[in-house]
Design a protein around this motif. Structure first.
Motif, short mmCIF file in Angstrom:
data_model
loop_
_atom_site.label_atom_id
_atom_site.label_comp_id
_atom_site.label_asym_id
_atom_site.label_seq_id
_atom_site.Cartn_x
_atom_site.Cartn_y
_atom_site.Cartn_z
N TYR A 203 0.79 -1.37 0.03
CA TYR A 203 -0.04 -0.10 -0.02
C TYR A 203 0.99 1.28 0.15
O TYR A 203 0.65 2.51 -0.92
CB TYR A 203 -0.96 -0.11 1.32
CG TYR A 203 -2.28 -0.65 0.93
CD1 TYR A 203 -3.24 -0.19 0.58
CD2 TYR A 203 -2.61 -1.83 1.38
CE1 TYR A 203 -4.45 -0.71 0.35
CE2 TYR A 203 -3.57 -2.62 1.43
CZ TYR A 203 -4.70 -2.11 0.89
OH TYR A 203 -5.92 -2.61 0.64
N GLY A 204 1.89 1.43 1.03
CA GLY A 204 2.47 2.59 1.28
C GLY A 204 3.38 2.81 -0.14
O GLY A 204 3.36 4.03 -0.66
N TYR A 205 4.24 1.82 -0.76
CA TYR A 205 5.11 1.81 -1.87
C TYR A 205 4.24 2.60 -3.13
O TYR A 205 4.46 3.61 -3.67
CB TYR A 205 5.82 0.83 -2.32
CG TYR A 205 6.87 1.09 -3.26
CD1 TYR A 205 7.97 1.93 -3.01
CD2 TYR A 205 6.66 0.64 -4.62
CE1 TYR A 205 9.07 2.10 -4.08
CE2 TYR A 205 7.40 1.06 -5.70
CZ TYR A 205 8.71 1.84 -5.42
OH TYR A 205 9.43 2.04 -6.47
N VAL A 206 3.08 1.73 -3.31
CA VAL A 206 2.56 2.21 -4.60
C VAL A 206 1.92 3.72 -4.44
O VAL A 206 1.81 4.40 -5.49
CB VAL A 206 1.18 1.14 -4.56
CG1 VAL A 206 0.24 1.73 -5.83
CG2 VAL A 206 1.80 -0.07 -5.17
N LEU A 207 1.25 4.06 -3.24
CA LEU A 207 0.34 5.29 -3.07
C LEU A 207 1.58 6.07 -3.15
O LEU A 207 1.15 7.76 -3.57
CB LEU A 207 -0.35 5.22 -1.88
CG LEU A 207 -1.55 4.04 -1.88
CD1 LEU A 207 -2.29 4.21 -0.67
CD2 LEU A 207 -2.45 4.24 -2.98
N ILE A 208 2.53 6.10 -2.27
CA ILE A 208 3.48 7.18 -2.49
C ILE A 208 4.32 7.27 -3.80
O ILE A 208 4.56 8.51 -4.24
CB ILE A 208 4.75 6.80 -1.38
CG1 ILE A 208 4.22 6.68 -0.13
CG2 ILE A 208 6.05 7.75 -1.70
CD1 ILE A 208 5.25 6.47 1.13
N PHE A 209 4.35 6.34 -4.48
CA PHE A 209 4.94 6.26 -5.84
C PHE A 209 3.91 7.11 -6.72
O PHE A 209 4.37 8.03 -7.47
CB PHE A 209 5.15 4.89 -6.44
CG PHE A 209 5.73 4.82 -7.80
CD1 PHE A 209 6.89 4.61 -7.79
CD2 PHE A 209 4.96 5.18 -9.12
CE1 PHE A 209 7.48 4.51 -8.83
CE2 PHE A 209 5.75 5.28 -10.32
CZ PHE A 209 6.88 4.77 -10.27
N ASP A 210 2.63 7.00 -6.55
CA ASP A 210 1.66 7.60 -7.23
C ASP A 210 1.52 9.22 -6.77
O ASP A 210 1.59 9.96 -7.76
CB ASP A 210 0.18 7.07 -7.23
CG ASP A 210 0.11 6.05 -7.98
OD1 ASP A 210 0.77 5.59 -8.88
OD2 ASP A 210 -1.15 5.32 -8.17
N PHE A 211 1.71 9.39 -5.57
CA PHE A 211 1.75 10.92 -5.05
C PHE A 211 2.89 11.55 -5.75
O PHE A 211 2.75 12.85 -5.88
CB PHE A 211 1.88 10.76 -3.42
CG PHE A 211 1.96 12.12 -2.95
CD1 PHE A 211 0.46 12.43 -2.39
CD2 PHE A 211 2.89 12.67 -2.56
CE1 PHE A 211 0.29 13.71 -1.73
CE2 PHE A 211 2.90 14.16 -1.81
CZ PHE A 211 1.72 14.56 -1.46
#
Length: 625
Positions: A203-211
């Motif tokens: 969750y964290g990596y994918v959402l931070i990547f998109d952010f």
């Protein structure tokens, strides 16, 4: 023929592309009905992750379109036009693709279904893999995509958007997103294969990547300058929107994913990067570019407020209509509007450029029904006055008042403000001269008689006087003989007989041309003979009750073809079409007229304003269909 992997396989499916999520939903429902531990179902997590990724992109775009907050830090000073919005309409294709790839990975690596909630070592491992593998891999591949063949057949699509936005981050070919999927997957899969994976990591990596992707494409400099002043080395660790914007304007520089360090190592770091960043990060306290023209609009109701571009840009690019799936947003919108009301200031809604001049729309945070409450008039006029004085202070040349903002009973069509502030440099315009011209030019030249409601209003008076000069008999519906006689005396002596006072709708039972300036009920419309055409300048429009009659739209004109950056429909108008009062202000600005257009309409100027509008490329809506 398109190059392989340049087009998406569901390009022609439209909204039905979301059926791809069907199997995931079915699996979640199956687990739910069979009372399994639904939180262990990887399909549920995939769906949640897809929704969150969409929310991140939409939220960033909403923030960027809050021009009242971001206008002074806009990097590319252009509006997002309809072409770019349509081109980026399917920006979320990559989310569907990566959901499919993730489902395949779950089948290939079953242990991904039973990951713990948290593992600190996994975050450290993923960070090392990102910096050591993903960043240099992306940098190398990105430079390859700028080669002649790959750029022409694949990467040029991403660069076709003139104004970067969060949706631009997802706007690319399927080949590019397949590569990006590998870049995203390496840290997650690598940490999981080493035994350090966790649900929080995914969750964290994918959402931070998109952010961070949205951050780079947002076109608003949001990274605080103090951060780099305190820790200068962070300039090479985290890119900024202005840094990435240089890649879209000077394509052979700034190739990094998120870390400018790799541009520095690869000798592709643009020398203007820090200067540009300093320029835009220090602009927050400045007024920014001063518009030549401002259209001061108002809110019709809460549902119409959802039509704002900072809510859903795609919906704002289409004519307004009630959409039931937006009902859940109603309370949020109401709270936002109340906050704007408390703020007590007209806010910047949208802008476009015409003939090298900046045109802006400001909105008074008042609901349409409030304009009809006697006790609210003072507060509304205060809002309008503040907007006019603010426009005057910053150097705006023309400010045009929308329908209810220039209500005769409210402020005399703007006369109140001009009289109160005789030294205004900004020209206050109600635009009704062009509104009258549009209505009058819709009436066939061979018409000999018309029925006019709202006959003693500002527009009704001008229309009646103009038509009687053309020897058209005008049946003026009014109970006030005094008002009628006052208007009749304004007509030339040999034309006064063409103005006829009537007091009932029955008087129009043989007249097929109605000009409606006052709300007309379905019962009152029954007096019109079959084949009647209802021209109208009443707000809101009358209900089209008669099937054997035709109904015109509110007076409107299409902006010139060379307008730039226009990406919002004005209420129910089609793309590029604005209300005639808005167009009247545009003409006033383009002509450079130095008089105020307030109060009563000068009938002698109706043809002059009409011809000026046509000269500048504005077109009556009827001729554009």
């Amino acid at each position: 023929m398109d190059a392989p992997l340049s087009a998406w396989p569901w390009d022609n499916l439209g909204i039905f592309k979301y059926l791809v999520y069907g199997p995931f939903v079915a699996k979640v429902l199956y687990s739910w009905f069979h009372e399994e531990d639904i939180m262990q179902n990887w399909c549920l997590h995939l769906l949640i992750l897809c929704v969150l990724r969409g929310v991140i992109h939409v939220s960033w775009d909403s923030y960027c379109n809050m021009l009242f907050l971001t206008r002074n830090r806009q990097i590319v000073q252009k509006g997002v036009d309809f072409k770019q919005i349509d081109r980026e309409w399917d920006w979320d294709n990559f989310i569907i693709l990566q959901a499919l790839i993730a489902s395949i990975a779950c089948y290939m690596f079953p242990f991904l279904e039973n990951l713990p909630l948290w593992n600190t070592k996994g975050f450290i491992t993923a960070l090392m893999l990102h910096v050591g593998v993903s960043e240099p891999l992306y940098y190398w591949v990105h430079r390859k995509f700028h080669g002649d063949y790959l750029f022409a057949h694949y990467h040029s699509l991403h660069h076709s958007s003139p104004v970067p936005r969060s949706f631009t981050a997802g706007h690319a070919t399927i080949l590019e997103h397949l590569v990006l999927s590998i870049v995203i997957g390496i840290p997650i899969l690598g940490a999981s294969l080493l035994g350090y994976g966790s649900a929080s990591l995914i969750y964290g990596y994918v959402l931070i990547f998109d952010f961070l992707r949205c951050l780079g494409h947002c076109n608003v400099e949001v990274v605080p300058q103090q951060l780099f002043n305190i820790l200068p080395f962070l300039r090479y660790i985290l890119y900024t929107p202005s840094y990435h914007s240089l890649h879209h304007t000077e394509k052979d520089t700034n190739f990094c994913l998120f870390m400018p360090l790799f541009d520095a190592l690869g000798n592709t770091l643009n020398r203007k990067s820090w200067l540009l960043y300093n320029k835009f990060s220090s602009n927050s306290g400045q007024n920014g570019v001063v518009p030549d023209f401002v259209f001061l609009a108002h809110i019709v109701d809460v549902s119409q407020a959802i039509h704002a571009p900072f809510v859903f840009r795609s919906l704002a690019s289409l004519p307004y209509k009630t959409r039931f799936f937006l009902v859940p947003f109603w309370p949020i919108t109401l709270m936002f509007l109340l906050a704007m009301w408390v703020w007590s200031k007209a806010f910047l809604f949208s802008f476009y450029n015409l003939r090298g001049r900046l045109h802006q729309t400001w909105v008074v945070p008042r609901f349409g029904f409030q304009y009809f409450l006697p006790f609210a008039s003072e507060g509304i006029n205060k809002h309008i006055e503040q907007a006019i004085l603010r426009a005057d202070k910053i150097g705006v040349k023309v400010i045009s008042l929308a329908a209810l903002n220039k209500n005769e009973a409210l402020n005399g069509g703007g006369t109140l403000f001009v009289n109160k502030h005789p030294n205004l440099r900004v020209r206050v315009v109600h635009g009704n001269t062009l509104t009258a011209a549009v209505i009058l030019n819709e009436i066939p030249k061979d018409v000999k008689e018309v029925f006019l409601t709202g006959a003693t209003s500002k527009l009704g008076r001008a229309i009646a006087l103009y038509l009687c000069r053309r020897r058209v008999r005008v049946l003026m519906l009014t109970l006030s003989t005094e008002r009628f006689e006052k208007i009749q005396k304004e007509a030339p002596a040999d034309c006064q007989g063409y103005l006829v006072q009537v007091t009932k709708y029955q008087a129009a039972q043989n007249c097929k041309t109605w000009i409606v300036g006052k709300w007309t009920t379905p019962r009152e419309q029954t007096w019109a003979p079959p084949g009647t055409h209802f021209h109208q300048f009443v707000v809101p429009s009358i209900f089209p009750f008669r099937r054997d009659c035709t109904y015109g739209d509110l007076a409107a004109m299409k902006l010139p073809d060379d307008v730039e950056g226009l990406g919002t429909c004005e209420y129910t108008m089609e793309r590029g079409v604005v209300h005639a009062c808005h167009a009247g202000g545009v003409v006033h600005s383009l002509e450079g007229w130095t008089h105020h257009e307030v109060g009563a309409i000068d009938v002698d100027r109706i043809d002059l304003v009409w011809n000026a509008a046509l000269k500048h490329g504005l077109k009556p809506v009827s001729s554009t269909k």
